[in-house]
Design a protein around this motif. Structure first.
Motif, PDB file in Angstrom:
ATOM      1  N   THR A  67      -0.731   9.705   9.645  1.00 55.86           N
ATOM      2  CA  THR A  67      -2.073   9.552   9.080  1.00 55.86           C
ATOM      3  C   THR A  67      -2.725   8.222   9.435  1.00 55.86           C
ATOM      4  O   THR A  67      -3.885   7.991   9.075  1.00 55.86           O
TER       5      THR A  67
ATOM      6  N   THR B  23      -1.877   5.136   8.336  1.00 56.37           N
ATOM      7  CA  THR B  23      -2.013   4.280   7.157  1.00 56.37           C
ATOM      8  C   THR B  23      -0.663   3.666   6.825  1.00 56.37           C
ATOM      9  O   THR B  23       0.388   4.120   7.269  1.00 56.37           O
TER      10      THR B  23
ATOM     11  N   GLU C 233       0.831  -1.206   0.000  1.00 51.63           N
ATOM     12  CA  GLU C 233       0.000   0.000   0.000  1.00 51.63           C
ATOM     13  C   GLU C 233       0.864   1.255   0.000  1.00 51.63           C
ATOM     14  O   GLU C 233       0.609   2.211  -0.758  1.00 51.63           O
TER      15      GLU C 233
ATOM     16  N   GLN D 183      -7.523  10.899   9.006  1.00 57.03           N
ATOM     17  CA  GLN D 183      -6.502   9.861   8.894  1.00 57.03           C
ATOM     18  C   GLN D 183      -6.929   8.831   7.848  1.00 57.03           C
ATOM     19  O   GLN D 183      -7.678   7.906   8.135  1.00 57.03           O
ATOM     20  N   ASN D 184      -6.448   9.009   6.628  1.00 57.35           N
ATOM     21  CA  ASN D 184      -6.728   8.049   5.557  1.00 57.35           C
ATOM     22  C   ASN D 184      -5.628   8.129   4.510  1.00 57.35           C
ATOM     23  O   ASN D 184      -4.720   8.964   4.589  1.00 57.35           O
ATOM     24  N   VAL D 185      -5.735   7.252   3.528  1.00 56.37           N
ATOM     25  CA  VAL D 185      -4.704   7.161   2.490  1.00 56.37           C
ATOM     26  C   VAL D 185      -4.638   8.438   1.657  1.00 56.37           C
ATOM     27  O   VAL D 185      -3.561   8.852   1.210  1.00 56.37           O
TER      28      VAL D 185
ATOM     29  N   THR E 196      -4.918  11.513   2.535  1.00 59.10           N
ATOM     30  CA  THR E 196      -4.088  12.531   3.180  1.00 59.10           C
ATOM     31  C   THR E 196      -2.610  12.299   2.865  1.00 59.10           C
ATOM     32  O   THR E 196      -1.887  13.233   2.515  1.00 59.10           O
TER      33      THR E 196
END
Length: 261
Positions: free
Chosen positions: A215, A217, A72, A134-136, A138
């Motif tokens: 974040t 992730t 990821e 807080q996610n991908v 960002t």
């Protein structure tokens, strides 16, 4: 003549060493740093790392999750760099001294590149964290903005350093601006542009680990989770996975550079 030259060189070296030593002593005095304690703590730190920060059987059970998060992180880094490279190429061509359209746009393009390049990726992450959470996305945007600023400046310099002979030849035949850019500017500077993109991908993979901690992730999140839960064996496995991935990416990048340059 040569004797005085070498004597002057030795004196300059001695002066430089004395200056460094003096600055170091001043820094130690100001910060009240205990030099003896600092050096004697190194063996203890190494002993702790060997006894705790080493993968074990339980840590290997976490390997599928680590690889999944690592992939990821790699994909986000590559996607952010690739997208930023497209926008950076447009701004670099239009803002370059050799191919730019001139006027205020060239100055604005360089100003935008400077602003985006000089804001640290951690600062971008914190700024975007308030808007996107807080996610991908960002992490992707933080890497995109930093990559855009850096690549715009790097692409401008690469285009400015290229030879103008092919550009002048196309102009002599009556070719338009778009044809000159597509058939002369980009092909002439393409090896350097690709090299800069590969370098940025390498840098972003390292920075994406820090962004993941902020974040929540990617591989950075897993490392932070394992470390805070005192699962040092799994945290060390995550670090090893990051190092191996970076080494592989660097090897591929160096091979591509040797082929295209």
């Amino acid at each position: 003549m040569s004797g005085s030259f070498f004597l002057r060189k030795r004196l300059n070296t001695l002066f430089f060493c004395a200056l460094v030593l003096a600055l170091t002593m001043i820094a130690i005095i100001i910060t009240e740093y205990d030099v003896v304690k600092g050096f004697t703590s190194v063996p203890k730190a190494a002993e702790w790392a060997v006894s705790n920060f080493v993968p074990n059987g339980k840590a290997l059970d976490k390997l599928p999750d680590i690889i999944d998060k690592l992939l990821e992180t790699l994909l986000v880094s590559i996607a952010a760099t690739s997208t930023a490279a497209v926008f950076a190429l447009v701004f670099a061509v239009l803002g370059s001294q050799k191919t730019g359209i001139g006027g205020p746009f060239s100055m604005v393009s360089r100003w935008i590149a400077t602003v985006f390049r000089n804001i640290d990726v951690a600062a971008w992450s914190m700024i975007l964290l308030f808007s996107f959470g807080q996610n991908v996305l960002t992490g992707y945007l933080a890497l995109f903005f930093c990559s855009f600023g850096f690549l715009t400046r790097a692409f401008m310099e690469s285009i400015d350093e290229m030879s103008m002979s092919s550009v002048e030849a196309l102009r002599a035949t009556g070719a338009g601006y778009i044809h000159i850019v597509a058939h002369s500017v980009i092909p002439s500077s393409l090896p350097q542009l690709i090299s800069w993109v590969l370098f940025t991908i390498e840098t972003n993979i390292r920075q994406a680990t820090l962004i993941g901690i902020l974040t929540g992730t990617g591989i950075g999140f897993l490392f932070n989770l394992y470390y805070k839960s005192l699962n040092y064996a799994s945290a060390s496995l995550a670090v090893i996975a990051i190092v191996v991935a970076i080494m592989i990416i660097e090897s591929v990048s160096n091979y591509v550079r040797r082929v295209i340059m």
